[in-house]
Write a protein that holds these residues in place. Structure first.
Motif, PDB file in Angstrom:
ATOM      1  N   LYS A 104       0.954  -1.234   0.018  1.00 26.84           N
ATOM      2  CA  LYS A 104      -0.041   0.107  -0.065  1.00 26.84           C
ATOM      3  C   LYS A 104       0.886   1.324   0.064  1.00 26.84           C
ATOM      4  CE  LYS A 104      -4.255  -2.144   1.483  1.00 26.84           C
ATOM      5  NZ  LYS A 104      -5.011  -2.293   0.357  1.00 26.84           N
ATOM      6  N   ALA A 119      -6.786   9.482  -0.774  1.00 34.05           N
ATOM      7  CA  ALA A 119      -6.875   9.788   0.462  1.00 34.05           C
ATOM      8  C   ALA A 119      -5.575  10.369   1.057  1.00 34.05           C
ATOM      9  CB  ALA A 119      -7.422   8.891   1.492  1.00 34.05           C
ATOM     10  N   VAL A 142      -8.262   5.341   8.926  1.00 39.01           N
ATOM     11  CA  VAL A 142      -7.980   4.152   8.338  1.00 39.01           C
ATOM     12  C   VAL A 142      -6.688   3.850   8.534  1.00 39.01           C
ATOM     13  CG1 VAL A 142      -8.514   2.860   6.268  1.00 39.01           C
ATOM     14  CG2 VAL A 142     -10.079   4.650   6.814  1.00 39.01           C
ATOM     15  N   LYS A 144      -3.772   0.822   7.623  1.00 41.21           N
ATOM     16  CA  LYS A 144      -3.780  -0.260   6.604  1.00 41.21           C
ATOM     17  C   LYS A 144      -2.337  -1.062   6.759  1.00 41.21           C
ATOM     18  CE  LYS A 144      -6.868   1.911   3.113  1.00 41.21           C
ATOM     19  NZ  LYS A 144      -6.946   2.274   1.755  1.00 41.21           N
ATOM     20  N   VAL A 154      -6.865  -3.929   6.584  1.00 40.74           N
ATOM     21  CA  VAL A 154      -7.669  -2.478   6.515  1.00 40.74           C
ATOM     22  C   VAL A 154      -8.457  -2.489   7.780  1.00 40.74           C
ATOM     23  CG1 VAL A 154      -8.768  -0.796   5.161  1.00 40.74           C
ATOM     24  CG2 VAL A 154      -7.291  -2.413   4.047  1.00 40.74           C
ATOM     25  N   VAL A 156     -11.207   0.269   9.180  1.00 43.70           N
ATOM     26  CA  VAL A 156     -11.547   1.694   9.604  1.00 43.70           C
ATOM     27  C   VAL A 156     -11.829   1.975  10.728  1.00 43.70           C
ATOM     28  CG1 VAL A 156     -13.571   2.890   8.471  1.00 43.70           C
ATOM     29  CG2 VAL A 156     -12.561   1.153   7.100  1.00 43.70           C
ATOM     30  N   GLU A 186      -4.569   6.604   6.900  1.00 47.29           N
ATOM     31  CA  GLU A 186      -4.869   7.793   5.894  1.00 47.29           C
ATOM     32  C   GLU A 186      -6.453   8.190   6.500  1.00 47.29           C
ATOM     33  OE1 GLU A 186      -4.955   5.563   2.036  1.00 47.29           O
ATOM     34  OE2 GLU A 186      -7.078   5.182   2.455  1.00 47.29           O
ATOM     35  N   GLU A 187      -6.730   9.175   5.726  1.00 46.92           N
ATOM     36  CA  GLU A 187      -7.970   9.860   5.979  1.00 46.92           C
ATOM     37  C   GLU A 187      -9.054   9.055   5.589  1.00 46.92           C
ATOM     38  OE1 GLU A 187      -9.585  13.623   3.234  1.00 46.92           O
ATOM     39  OE2 GLU A 187      -7.891  12.481   2.617  1.00 46.92           O
ATOM     40  N   PHE A 188     -10.068   9.245   6.356  1.00 46.35           N
ATOM     41  CA  PHE A 188     -11.444   8.345   6.217  1.00 46.35           C
ATOM     42  C   PHE A 188     -12.191   9.313   5.064  1.00 46.35           C
ATOM     43  CE2 PHE A 188     -16.038   8.065   7.495  1.00 46.35           C
ATOM     44  CZ  PHE A 188     -16.191   6.677   7.268  1.00 46.35           C
ATOM     45  N   LEU A 189     -12.618   8.319   4.011  1.00 47.38           N
ATOM     46  CA  LEU A 189     -13.383   9.045   2.853  1.00 47.38           C
ATOM     47  C   LEU A 189     -14.760   8.644   3.058  1.00 47.38           C
ATOM     48  CD1 LEU A 189     -10.861   8.454   0.236  1.00 47.38           C
ATOM     49  CD2 LEU A 189     -11.277  10.656   1.167  1.00 47.38           C
ATOM     50  N   GLU A 193     -18.558   2.984  -2.954  1.00 47.72           N
ATOM     51  CA  GLU A 193     -17.591   2.490  -3.834  1.00 47.72           C
ATOM     52  C   GLU A 193     -17.787   1.847  -5.152  1.00 47.72           C
ATOM     53  OE1 GLU A 193     -15.067  -0.075  -1.099  1.00 47.72           O
ATOM     54  OE2 GLU A 193     -15.761   0.828   0.374  1.00 47.72           O
ATOM     55  N   MET A 274     -13.553   5.505  -4.363  1.00 43.77           N
ATOM     56  CA  MET A 274     -14.701   5.771  -3.288  1.00 43.77           C
ATOM     57  C   MET A 274     -15.039   7.097  -4.176  1.00 43.77           C
ATOM     58  SD  MET A 274     -16.087   5.226  -0.505  1.00 43.77           S
ATOM     59  CE  MET A 274     -15.122   4.869   0.877  1.00 43.77           C
ATOM     60  N   LEU A 283      -9.080   4.049  -3.497  1.00 44.42           N
ATOM     61  CA  LEU A 283      -8.887   3.840  -2.210  1.00 44.42           C
ATOM     62  C   LEU A 283      -7.732   2.764  -2.251  1.00 44.42           C
ATOM     63  CD1 LEU A 283     -12.434   2.689  -1.196  1.00 44.42           C
ATOM     64  CD2 LEU A 283     -10.765   4.341  -0.398  1.00 44.42           C
ATOM     65  N   GLU A 284      -7.633   1.861  -3.467  1.00 48.94           N
ATOM     66  CA  GLU A 284      -6.572   0.833  -3.734  1.00 48.94           C
ATOM     67  C   GLU A 284      -6.322   0.431  -5.173  1.00 48.94           C
ATOM     68  OE1 GLU A 284      -7.482  -3.163  -2.179  1.00 48.94           O
ATOM     69  OE2 GLU A 284      -9.442  -3.221  -3.208  1.00 48.94           O
TER      70      GLU A 284
HETATM   71  P1  AMP Z   1      -8.568  -1.372   0.546  1.00 49.14           P
HETATM   72  O1  AMP Z   1      -8.144  -2.816   0.665  1.00 49.14           O
HETATM   73  O2  AMP Z   1      -7.530  -0.470   0.694  1.00 49.14           O
HETATM   74  O3  AMP Z   1      -9.419  -1.154  -0.688  1.00 49.14           O
HETATM   75  O4  AMP Z   1      -9.633  -1.120   1.786  1.00 49.14           O
HETATM   76  C1  AMP Z   1     -10.599  -2.389   2.001  1.00 49.14           C
HETATM   77  C2  AMP Z   1     -11.909  -1.448   2.351  1.00 49.14           C
HETATM   78  O5  AMP Z   1     -11.620  -0.536   3.417  1.00 49.14           O
HETATM   79  C3  AMP Z   1     -12.374  -0.662   1.161  1.00 49.14           C
HETATM   80  O6  AMP Z   1     -13.061  -1.585   0.253  1.00 49.14           O
HETATM   81  C4  AMP Z   1     -13.290   0.386   1.854  1.00 49.14           C
HETATM   82  O7  AMP Z   1     -14.501  -0.088   2.101  1.00 49.14           O
HETATM   83  C5  AMP Z   1     -12.369   0.473   3.223  1.00 49.14           C
HETATM   84  N1  AMP Z   1     -11.667   1.614   3.152  1.00 49.14           N
HETATM   85  C6  AMP Z   1     -10.440   1.768   2.745  1.00 49.14           C
HETATM   86  N2  AMP Z   1      -9.778   2.981   2.658  1.00 49.14           N
HETATM   87  C7  AMP Z   1     -10.623   3.848   2.998  1.00 49.14           C
HETATM   88  C8  AMP Z   1     -10.686   5.279   3.370  1.00 49.14           C
HETATM   89  N3  AMP Z   1      -9.571   5.945   3.248  1.00 49.14           N
HETATM   90  N4  AMP Z   1     -11.886   5.494   3.549  1.00 49.14           N
HETATM   91  C9  AMP Z   1     -12.898   4.916   3.967  1.00 49.14           C
HETATM   92  N5  AMP Z   1     -12.905   3.561   3.917  1.00 49.14           N
HETATM   93  C10 AMP Z   1     -11.799   3.185   3.334  1.00 49.14           C
END
Ligand code: AMP
Ligand code: GLY
Length: 433
Positions: A104, A119, A142, A144, A154, A156, A186-189, A193, A274, A283-284
């Motif tokens: 990440k 984010a 968040v 990770k 991850v 939240v 990271e910042e919460f968004l 999705e 997002m 997000l990823e």
């Molecule tokens: P990721 O593997 O990074 O996609 O994260 C898994 C899940 O966590 C995502 O599908 C989102 O539902 C949630 N998530 C990840 N990053 C954030 C973020 N910055 N803000 C809010 N939710 C997040």
């Protein structure tokens, strides 16, 4: 041509099904495959998706012309580099590019270099510094784990204490092993999705229609998170007429940055988005097809997938190479009772032919094995019953009919995939009036 697909889930069954439609294909091998790939007429070989030496040996022995890795593990391990050394074309990014999914912190660095919206974040290797940052920033946040953690790395965090506990679990207790040597805060968004996937040939990216997966185990977005209870395409929140602009924003700058690093990206680049009030943010990245998004996406794809993959590998992908039906596709996962917690295995599955015979329906196997002429469940997610329909509601109704045809000797469940999208479409129709 002789093809080797790597993996054992619903995504890999869908890949086998689509690849076998190409007139160029003579034989498909799957390592290790499942009951569905066997029923499709592919040859399952008991080599694990993470066993790179075994995979190269198999590809050499069977004189494979094209390797198609499904999951992330062989990609981050370098299967494309290994196959390249062996002179065997492989549809996937090299290990350098696969770090977009495998780290990440690396993904954040490339996004920041490429100017892709994401984010705000900080990377830590020291737990005390990470905890100080948590206290300073305050929840929601968040947290990770940097590395691959089977989708579980991850957190939240709604409260500062939860975020501190997450740092402890990931970094100090190493809940996900070496994946927690680094972490990203990271910042919460806030937003909805969507999954946005492009096929890439190193310099050109051609978008697939959008998709949305659905993680909650039960109806109404309730219950524990799962690996994915279903998916549909398109996602009403990301219509196809926005795909080119989205590729310009979140995919093409990444290809340019990786090419500058000397590693052109070949394969599927998947942005998890997002859709926030301030526009889309990444997000990823995944460096492969999503599971279960792959199932509805391949149901919609028209044309020869073998040719498309070869065009990607040979750097001559053109937008005209891809087309897809305007119909909607929806896949609903049939899960063993108890999933994602403890669940029974070895259930006898019947009604597969009846389900497949329904109009627009195709049953992909997520966790099954073949035992003589019987199909047995072998995972929590057992099947992904996928259907095409003229609208999302039609596709949903057809997929649900498919589920009704399935019989098992123990109970199973599905959740209400598609409901959220149907509500959004109804809202949009109201607004237009
Ligand atoms: P990721 O593997 O990074 O996609 O994260 C898994 C899940 O966590 C995502 O599908 C989102 O539902 C949630 N998530 C990840 N990053 C954030 C973020 N910055 N803000 C809010 N939710 C997040
Ligand atoms: N459906 C999300 C993933 O494949 O990672």
């Amino acid at each position: 041509m002789r093809i080797l697909v790597i993996g054992s889930g619903g995504r890999e069954h869908a890949l086998v099904w689509k690849l076998k439609q190409s007139p160029r294909v003579s034989e498909v091998f799957v390592a290790p495959g499942n009951g569905g790939t066997a029923r499709e007429g592919a040859i399952n070989v008991a080599v694990d998706a993470g066993d790179l030496d075994g995979l190269v040996e198999l590809a050499r022995k069977e004189k494979i012309d094209l390797v198609v890795p499904g999951p992330e593990l062989p990609l981050t391990g370098g299967i494309t580099d290994r196959m390249r050394e062996a002179g065997i074309p492989c549809f996937g990014p090299d290990a350098y590019c696969a770090r977009l999914e495998g780290s990440k912190a690396f993904a954040k660095d490339v996004m920041n270099r490429a100017g892709v919206p994401t984010a705000r974040s900080q990377v830590f290797t020291d737990p005390d510094k990470a905890k100080n940052a948590v206290v300073k920033l305050g929840a929601p946040l968040v947290v990770k784990a940097d590395g691959l953690a089977a989708g579980k790395g991850v957190v939240v965090a709604r409260t500062t204490q939860e975020a501190l506990d997450a740092v402890d679990d990931i970094m100090c207790k190493r809940a996900h092993g070496a994946a927690g040597a680094k972490l990203v805060i990271e910042e919460f968004l806030v937003g909805e999705e969507a999954s946005f996937l492009c096929l890439c040939d190193g310099k050109t990216a051609v978008p697939l229609p959008s998709a949305q997966d659905h993680k909650a185990a039960y109806d109404g977005d309730q219950g524990p998170n799962t690996g994915g209870m279903g998916a549909y395409s398109p996602a009403p929140i990301l219509p196809y007429d926005q795909a080119e602009a989205m590729a310009d924003m979140v995919i093409r700058p990444i290809l340019a940055a990786l090419a500058r690093d000397g590693h052109p990206f070949v394969g599927v680049l998947y942005a998890g988005l997002m859709m926030t009030g301030n526009g889309p943010k990444v997000l990823e990245y995944n460096t492969r097809f999503g599971d279960p998004e792959c199932q509805p996406l391949l149901m919609r794809l028209e044309g020869d997938l073998v040719q498309i993959m070869l065009d990607c590998i040979e750097g001559r992908l053109r937008p005209e190479s891809l087309s897809h039906t305007s119909q909607t596709a929806l896949g609903v996962v049939v899960a063993a009772e108890g999933y994602p917690h403890a669940y029974p295995k070895g259930m006898v599955i019947e009604g597969l032919d009846e389900a497949d015979a329904l109009p627009g329906v195709k049953v992909f196997h997520s966790g099954t094995s073949m035992d003589g002429d019987k199909i047995l469940s072998s995972g929590g997610r057992v099947l992904c019953v996928t259907a095409l329909g003229d609208t999302l509601a039609d596709a949903q109704a057809r997929a649900y009919e498919g589920v009704k045809a399935i019989r098992m000797d123990k109970s199973f469940h599905r959740s209400d995939i598609g409901q959220k999208g149907i509500r959004r479409l109804e809202q949009l129709a109201q607004e237009e009036k």
